[in-house]
Design a protein around this motif. Structure first.
Motif: not given
Length: 200
Positions: A18, A36-37, A40, A42, A200
């Protein structure tokens, strides 16, 4: 004055890396927005910083205290993205129970916190009868009675209306002006001033 540092952090889920070699210094007064997606890392990062999950490698300290130390843990308020409430308990009872995990607080302060978050008159309402946004507010009321220096908030604005978002952003801003620090994840835009961004 407090300083949260993490050095060379890495996190792997299954065969997926990650993030890797992640280092940052966050000082008192700092607001860090983590973006972040989906997937990702988080939430994984916040859980690692809260001491709930272990990193693959790297070190985390608040001042000179490592993440697993009592001093570190006593200084951290972690809010997950799920509302950990009992449907059979009232708003006040849920908040009293959740707050007791960290510190004793008198009932009037808890009632005041519910009022500040917009739940005046709901103190005795069963949480099972609340909307998703109202349930989120019950959890977030804990911010108004927390003595923790470090706030780790995972998607704090989820299910909140614009007024609720404004209340929480103001609360975060005041916390950091008083020397606290806050790291939060969100997929939404944020009006918080002087926020730094970690993607991220």
């Amino acid at each position: 004055m407090s300083v949260l540092t993490f050095n060379n952090l890495s996190c792997q889920k299954g065969y997926n890396l990650l993030f890797d070699d992640l280092s940052l210094v966050i000082n008192s007064g700092d607001i860090l927005r983590i973006t972040g997606t989906n997937g990702s890392g988080k939430t994984s990062l916040l859980k690692i910083l809260a001491g709930l999950n272990a990193q693959e490698q790297g070190a985390i300290h608040l001042d000179d205290h490592p993440v697993k130390s009592e001093e570190y843990q006593n200084a951290v308020f972690y809010l997950g993205h799920l509302s950990a409430l009992s449907a059979e308990l009232s708003c006040l009872e849920n908040l009293k129970y959740l707050n007791a995990l960290n510190q004793p607080t008198d009932e009037q302060k808890l009632i005041d916190a519910l009022n500040k978050i917009g739940l005046q008159g709901y103190e005795e309402e069963y949480c099972g009868r609340l909307s998703a946004g109202q349930k989120r507010r019950v959890i977030l009321a804990g911010l108004f009675v927390s003595n923790a220096k470090v706030w780790l908030l995972d998607e704090p604005f989820t299910a909140l209306d614009p007024q609720g978002v404004e209340i929480i952003e103001r609360c975060i801003g005041e916390h950091c002006k008083q020397g606290g620090l806050c790291l939060f994840t969100t997929h939404q835009d944020s009006a918080l001033k002087n926020q730094k961004v970690l993607a991220l």
